[in-house]
Write an enzyme that holds these catalytic residues in place. Structure first.
Site, short mmCIF file in Angstrom:
data_model
loop_
_atom_site.label_atom_id
_atom_site.label_comp_id
_atom_site.label_asym_id
_atom_site.label_seq_id
_atom_site.Cartn_x
_atom_site.Cartn_y
_atom_site.Cartn_z
N HIS A 169 0.86 -1.18 0.00
CA HIS A 169 0.00 0.00 0.00
C HIS A 169 0.90 1.24 0.00
CE1 HIS A 169 -2.82 2.98 1.74
NE2 HIS A 169 -3.80 2.16 1.40
N ASP A 187 2.76 -4.73 8.17
CA ASP A 187 1.54 -3.94 7.98
C ASP A 187 0.37 -4.91 8.11
OD1 ASP A 187 -0.73 -2.74 6.95
OD2 ASP A 187 0.20 -2.06 5.10
N GLN A 208 -5.02 -5.37 7.15
CA GLN A 208 -6.09 -6.28 6.72
C GLN A 208 -6.16 -7.56 7.55
OE1 GLN A 208 -8.20 -5.42 4.19
NE2 GLN A 208 -7.13 -3.49 3.84
N LYS A 239 -10.67 -1.24 10.08
CA LYS A 239 -10.74 -2.39 9.18
C LYS A 239 -10.98 -3.68 9.96
CE LYS A 239 -7.55 -0.11 5.98
NZ LYS A 239 -8.45 0.21 4.86
N CYS A 256 -4.75 2.47 -3.80
CA CYS A 256 -3.52 2.93 -3.13
C CYS A 256 -2.39 1.93 -3.30
CB CYS A 256 -3.78 3.20 -1.65
SG CYS A 256 -4.96 4.52 -1.35
#
Length: 393
Positions: A109, A187, A190, A213, A351
Site C-alpha cells: 500500500h 503492515d 487487513q 478495518k 492505493c
C-alpha cells in the site's frame, strides 16, 4: 445471520462489499462510544475526579484487551495511534531511519512506500523491493539474496494485500530476516478482520494494527513493539501526557507506552476498538474463517462464469479482497453502474499504484468481503455485473 449485529444493515439496502476500505461496526462498538460521550466524557491520565478515572480505566483496559488479543507479553508494548498509516510513519521516522536499507514488497500500500520516499530513499538507493511472480507470490529467492547483500536491514512488509487479498507468509519472511540480523515491521491493516494474530509466535518486531478495518471505529490503530526495541524507539511527537518532568532547561519522558501517545487520544475510539475485539472473540475466528473461505470460493466461482473476466491471482493463499477486470471494459464505468444498482465496492488502483503499473493496468474492480456477507450478496453482485456488462457492450 451476523448482519443482525450491525446497525448499518438495518438502515441500508446497500450490498456492502468494500470491507478492505472499512468494515461496518457492531452495535456494542457504537453504543460504547455514545456512552462515553453521554455519560463520562472526560480526559484520561490527567484529572482525578470520578469520570476522568473511569475514562482512564476503560482506555487502559482497552490496551489490555488488545494485548491479550494478539498475545503481546505486556501492555507496555501496545502503543495507540490513529491507524496503520500513522504506525508506519511513526516507526519509519523514529526508528527505521537509521538503517541503510529498507526492504519492502511489490504489493505494498502507498502507506508503506511514501514514508520511505520522504526519507530520500528510492529503488536501489536505500530502498529494495522484493518482486512477485505472475500469481503475485512473494519471491523468497530474491528476498534472501537481498538480505544476504544487505544484512542488518529494516524489512517492512504487508501481511495481506489490500488490493488483491494475497497473503504473505509473514512467519517465513520474519524468520529469514532475523537470520540476517534484520528487523521486521508487518503492515497488519487487513489481518485481524480475517485471522488470529499471535505476535509472539510470529516473533515479529513491529506489528501495525487498524481498528476501522477490524469492525472498530475510524481514527484508531496501534503498533505492537517487541520489548527489546522499546528503549531504542524515539517518540514520534511529544507534549501533553508524555512527560515525567519539564523545566526550561530539559524534559524527561515517561516510560512506554505513554511517552509515545502525545496529546489527547481518541478515547471513545480506543474504547470502541476494545468492544470490536471482544465481539470478534465472541464470534470466534474458527467461525469467521469458515464463513469467509466458503464465501470467497463462491465469489470466485461465480465471477469465473462471467465472460472475458481477468483475474490476477488465484484463491490459494488469498482472502478478503478479489480484484478483476473485464476485457475492453473500463473499471470506472463498472463502478458507476454498480453504484446505481446499490452495490458498494471499489474501483481504481486501491492505493497500490506500483503493482498496477507492473501489471500494466490502471486499476481493478475490487470486491472485498467480511464474515457478515452472504451468498445472497454475491448473487446480487453477479446480477448487477451482468446488467452492467450488457450496458457497456
Amino acid at each position: 445471520m451476523f448482519k443482525n449485529d450491525f446497525p448499518y444493515f438495518s438502515n441500508s439496502d446497500i450490498v456492502y462489499l468494500d470491507n478492505a476500505a472499512t468494515t461496518q461496526k457492531p452495535k456494542e462498538v457504537i453504543t460504547s462510544q455514545v456512552e462515553y460521550y453521554e455519560k463520562y466524557c472526560a480526559n484520561t491520565h490527567r484529572s482525578s475526579f470520578g469520570d476522568a478515572n473511569k475514562a482512564t480505566l476503560n482506555y487502559e483496559n482497552a490496551r489490555k484487551t488488545l494485548q491479550k488479543f494478539i498475545n503481546a507479553p505486556t501492555k507496555e508494548q501496545i502503543i495507540f495511534t490513529k491507524g496503520v498509516t500513522e504506525s508506519i510513519n511513526f516507526i519509519a521516522s523514529s526508528y527505521a531511519k537509521k538503517f541503510d536499507k529498507v526492504i519492502i514488497s511489490s504489493l505494498e500500500h502507498h502507506s508503506n512506500i511514501v514514508p520511505w520516499h520522504m526519507q530520500g530513499r528510492t529503488l536501489g538507493e536505500g530502498l529494495e523491493v522484493v518482486s512477485c511472480n505472475d500469481n503475485l507470490d512473494f519471491d523468497f529467492v530474491e528476498y534472501e539474496d537481498i538480505l544476504k547483500q544487505n544484512p542488518n536491514s529494516f524489512v517492512s512488509i504487508t501481511h495481506i494485500s489490500n488490493a488483491f487479498g494475497k497473503i504473505h507468509d509473514i512467519k517465513a519472511i520474519i524468520k529469514l530476516a532475523h537470520k540476517y540480523k534484520s528487523v521486521v515491521m508487518i503492515d497488519g491493516a487487513q489481518s485481524l478482520a480475517h485471522m488470529n494474530i499471535d505476535v509472539q509466535d510470529l516473533d515479529v518486531d513491529f506489528f501495525a494494527i487498524s481498528a476501522h478495518k477490524t469492525f472498530g471505529p475510524t481514527g484508531v490503530g496501534a503498533i505492537y513493539v517487541k520489548e527489546s526495541l522499546l528503549k531504542e524507539l524515539e517518540p514520534y511527537q511529544t507534549g501533553g501526557a508524555t512527560i515525567h518532568e519539564v523545566d526550561f532547561l530539559s524534559s524527561t519522558m515517561l516510560d512506554s507506552p505513554y511517552k509515545f501517545e502525545a496529546g489527547t487520544q481518541n478515547i471513545a475510539g480506543v474504547i470502541g476498538f476494545a468492544k470490536a475485539l471482544e465481539y470478534l472473540e465472541k464470534v470466534g475466528y474458527e467461525a469467521i474463517m469458515k464463513q469467509e473461505h466458503e464465501l470467497y470460493e463462491y465469489l470466485t466461482d461465480q465471477l469465473s462464469k462471467l465472460p472475458n473476466i481477468i483475474f490476477y491471482n488465484d484463491t490459494e493463499d488469498s482472502i478478503g479482497s478479489k480484484s478483476f477486470n473485464f476485457k475492453n471494459i473500463i473499471h470506472d464505468d463498472i463502478g458507476i453502474l454498480l453504484d446505481k444498482m446499490k452495490i458498494a465496492l471499489r474501483v481504481g488502483h486501491h492505493c497500490a499504484q506500483p503493482i498496477m503499473k507492473q501489471l500494466n493496468i490502471k486499476g481493478t474492480i475490487r470486491v472485498s468481503i467480511a464474515f457478515y456477507n452472504t451468498k445472497e450478496d454475491i448473487d446480487k453482485l453477479i446480477t448487477a455485473l451482468k446488467k452492467a456488462l450488457d450496458m457497456l457492450r
